[in-house]
Design a protein around this motif. Sequence first.
Motif, PDB file in Angstrom:
ATOM      1  N   SER A  51       0.838  -1.193   0.000  1.00 12.39           N
ATOM      2  CA  SER A  51       0.000   0.000   0.000  1.00 12.39           C
ATOM      3  C   SER A  51       0.876   1.247   0.000  1.00 12.39           C
ATOM      4  O   SER A  51       1.874   1.338   0.723  1.00 12.39           O
ATOM      5  N   GLY A  52       0.498   2.194  -0.873  1.00 13.59           N
ATOM      6  CA  GLY A  52       1.265   3.416  -0.988  1.00 13.59           C
ATOM      7  C   GLY A  52       2.509   3.257  -1.837  1.00 13.59           C
ATOM      8  O   GLY A  52       3.236   4.233  -2.059  1.00 13.59           O
ATOM      9  N   MET A  94      -2.873   4.264   0.845  1.00 10.32           N
ATOM     10  CA  MET A  94      -2.171   5.050   1.860  1.00 10.32           C
ATOM     11  C   MET A  94      -0.768   4.481   2.073  1.00 10.32           C
ATOM     12  O   MET A  94      -0.557   3.269   2.043  1.00 10.32           O
ATOM     13  N   THR A  95       0.185   5.387   2.246  1.00  6.82           N
ATOM     14  CA  THR A  95       1.543   4.924   2.530  1.00  6.82           C
ATOM     15  C   THR A  95       1.562   4.197   3.864  1.00  6.82           C
ATOM     16  O   THR A  95       0.796   4.508   4.783  1.00  6.82           O
ATOM     17  N   ALA A 118       0.819   8.342   7.733  1.00  8.71           N
ATOM     18  CA  ALA A 118       0.533   7.881   6.367  1.00  8.71           C
ATOM     19  C   ALA A 118      -0.105   8.995   5.549  1.00  8.71           C
ATOM     20  O   ALA A 118      -0.838   9.840   6.087  1.00  8.71           O
ATOM     21  N   VAL A 119       0.198   8.966   4.249  1.00 14.77           N
ATOM     22  CA  VAL A 119      -0.382   9.955   3.333  1.00 14.77           C
ATOM     23  C   VAL A 119      -1.021   9.210   2.155  1.00 14.77           C
ATOM     24  O   VAL A 119      -0.660   8.083   1.824  1.00 14.77           O
ATOM     25  N   SER A 120      -1.979   9.879   1.519  1.00 16.40           N
ATOM     26  CA  SER A 120      -2.666   9.271   0.370  1.00 16.40           C
ATOM     27  C   SER A 120      -1.840   9.461  -0.906  1.00 16.40           C
ATOM     28  O   SER A 120      -1.202  10.500  -1.095  1.00 16.40           O
TER      29      SER A 120
END
Length: 694
Positions: free
Chosen positions: A342-343, A379-380, A395-397
Amino acid sequence: MSALLARIEADSDWLETVASADLLQRLGWVLLTAGREDQAQRWFTQALTREPDNAPARRGLAQIYVRRGAGQEAYALLEPLPGAAAELRDLADALAEQARMNGEEAAEADWLRRALANADGDAIGLRERLAWNAQRRGLWAEAVALWRSLLVAEPRIEWRKALAAALQEQGEIEAAYELLHGLPQAEQQRAAMANRLAQQARAQQRYEEEYRWLVAALRDDADSADQHILLATNAEARLSNEDAAKYWARAYSLRPDDATAAALAGHLIRLNRTEELARLAAVDPGPLADEWQSWRAQQLLSQGRARSAAHVAPAGRLPELRGVLAPRISVGWAARDKSGSSGGSHLRLRHAPQLELAAPLADGWFQAELSGIGADAGMTAQSLPFGSAVLGQPAVSTRTGTHPAVQLRWSYLGGSGPEFAIGTTPAGALIPATATFELAWRETAENHAWRSALFREPVRDSALSLIGLRDPNSGQPWGRVISDGVLVDGYRRLSWTDQWSLAGQVRFARLTGRSVEDNQQAAVRVELMRTFDAAGFYFLQAGPSLGWEGYRRDLSAFTWGHGGYFSPRSFVSAGAALQFQTVSHSRWLLSGRLSAQWQSIERDSAPCHPLAAPATPTICTNAYPGERKNGLAGQVELRAVARLSDQWQVTASLGYRRGPAYRDQVFGLTLVYLLEPQTRLYADDLPKNIGALW
């Protein structure tokens, strides 16, 4: 004289009673000399009544009949007389001419025979006339006998020709042919006879003998289109394509029509002399050029290139291609879902909408495409480094907006030729769009095809490589990787069999991106495919495949300087593939490829930040370790098109692949409207290769 005539008239009753036959015939001649035919006829008749054999009376009366046009009666009077042969000959001669003028052929022959019976010497003129009479009446045996007797007396050329004609009609054609040998202006007759003999030989399937007589006719005087057509069909019967092509070529030069053009082209094609056919067609814009273009169209159609076939086919040929070149408008949607972290390597990609306008343009096929492209890697993960961020950072998108991308493509439709494409990466993203292009040359032939290209294209492995992402620590974007390179791919049927073909591709590229370290790629793929005959399939092929791909650096991570794309030091795949396409159909068409492989992936270790990070990280100082993975992989690609009506089509694409450490799937759906009706579907109607989405 007048006094004598008056006295004869006055004493006529008495004279008629007492006068002798001799006196009566003398009186008749006096009256005939004086022009009194009626009275003379009376005395001649009276004389013959008394003495039927009175020669002067018969001659006098016969003369009166001749003057009155009663020649037959005159002949009957003279016939019994001794010494009247000359008179009878002349009278029969005159009566024969009269019968000829009246179209009475049989009567003419009868009088000519009577004239001959009373003639002295050879009477060549009468015999010639009788021979011509027999010729006109089709009495060939009589004519032959007469001509032969005449030739014994005098060898005239005209009579030899006449005898030859009679012999020919009597069935003695070869004797007639030899009789004309060496005669001036007899060439046409000899040619006609030689052709008759050739016809007889052909009826008995004696083709070599037929050929000799046809050549003899050609040598005599038959250098015509029809004669060369006869020679060409004889060569076909003798199974000599070389001779057939030679004679059809001459026939076409003398009569350039559709039939001779089709026959000549057919033989040159069977002899694999298509280059010669092309040269002949280039100097002749007539029917032969149409045959050449039709053959090219058939070849292109057999290669699955229906649009190129429709472009080169002459008007009225290949009606099944109607509407293939119709301009069309498409609207579609496509999506991709690739597994991964993810991310990072995880990717959800969408193309919505996809708008396309396609139409013929300047000997080619033009396509203009506008796509809205959006990507989302999720998400990261706090447990994985991202950009120049530290572990544990919030976390960031990675979701991007929808960004437009444009591509214009033009492909030559005339067979072998160029292809051009120009476009952009998604615009309006974090990193400005850059141009993409392809400059290619396609070469096609009956037993091979290849394509070479210079290209500049985006790398679609992740949101980072395709569009670019923002570093959460510094706020700066990085990514959007571009591959600049060259490739050559193609196939060739092996010379020792039509069932096996060798296909392959070689590719070299340089990969660059914003704040991404440069990289180099090399790849090669080889397949040995066997073609199977199967009902309902345009082609069905299966065989082993072997491929290798390698990169100078592994830049598959998602930290600063990496590009987020698959880039192992070595990627080896070995397995088998099956590919197919159903036959052209009025309702639907399906194409696909299935493969199963053993894969070996070897990765080099890579630094955490191949390029200096814009913000100093507190963690991620260790390199990504190298690794090796082996395992089985499989791939399925399906493309289909269905005809909803003559002007509406729908296409679908489905792809699925799975390897030792990933899963990737794509799906696309497009609705197509044609500005002109199309009644049959071809490979050109299928959606673009799934590789354009992967």
